[in-house]
Design an enzyme around this catalytic site. Sequence first.
Site, short mmCIF file in Angstrom:
data_model
loop_
_atom_site.label_atom_id
_atom_site.label_comp_id
_atom_site.label_asym_id
_atom_site.label_seq_id
_atom_site.Cartn_x
_atom_site.Cartn_y
_atom_site.Cartn_z
N CYS A 88 0.84 -1.20 0.00
CA CYS A 88 0.00 0.00 0.00
C CYS A 88 0.88 1.26 0.00
CB CYS A 88 -1.01 -0.02 1.13
SG CYS A 88 -2.39 1.14 0.84
N HIS A 178 -3.57 -4.59 0.74
CA HIS A 178 -3.05 -5.11 2.00
C HIS A 178 -3.19 -6.63 2.05
CE1 HIS A 178 -2.57 -1.19 4.00
NE2 HIS A 178 -3.67 -0.84 3.34
N GLU A 180 -1.56 -7.95 5.12
CA GLU A 180 -1.04 -8.09 6.48
C GLU A 180 -2.06 -7.77 7.57
OE1 GLU A 180 -0.95 -3.72 5.87
OE2 GLU A 180 -0.97 -5.54 4.65
#
Length: 249
Positions: A88, A178, A180
């Site tokens: 990101c 994303h 994570e």
Amino acid sequence: MTRILIIQPDASDPVGPLGDWLTEAGAELDVRLLPDTDLPADLDGYRGVVCLGGGMGAEDDAKHPWLADVRRLLAKAAAKNLPLLGICLGAQLLAVATGGRVEVGPDGPEVGPHLVSKKDAAWTDPLFADLPLVQDVLQFHTDAITRLPPGAELLASAPRYAHQAYRLGRCAYGVQFHIETTPAVVESWAAECPEEAEFARPGALEHDKLVTAHADIEETWRPFAQRFVKLAAGELEAAVTSQRTLPLA
């Protein structure tokens, strides 16, 4: 152990499950939360770099002057062919640092569980080749990469914003999305940024939907993280060098 530098630009976006996937694959993580913790002076001793997301813009140096140091370090890693993954904001910082462009997304924020699809170059890429044609990801961004760095290969795309994943040189990667996050992290972002959260599909940010989405993300991206560690350890061959020019650090 394969030592990997984790650059965390924002306390709100920790390394989360991605850190677990990296360590279980044999990595030793050195997490630097900025600006509380200094960046290393150089990349000696590291086998890879991961730069996480954050709420600031990639060129918001007036409020966050240390972003310039992050960009320099990412450019240096790319020039050295050190395995690198920008997530990101991390992908945006890498793009800006190497000649790309990041701007406020003209079609509004991209928020919530989404799908991205592989491009032709991904099928021969060491990290992306084994991913399914369509991958589950989590989006939460207002800015977008509107121009890739010179020489970058587009690896994944989506209807609203085309530049979802790219590779620069042999082993520097950026993903606009994303992989994570946890449901709790996404819920905290939605609470802090209600105007952006309005752009999610109806019901997409409900807890049960986020739990299901993150299970799908783990199934796809956990093996990807393991391949990244193999790449950093020298156990996986990096991509063939593009004929196009890689910007120097």
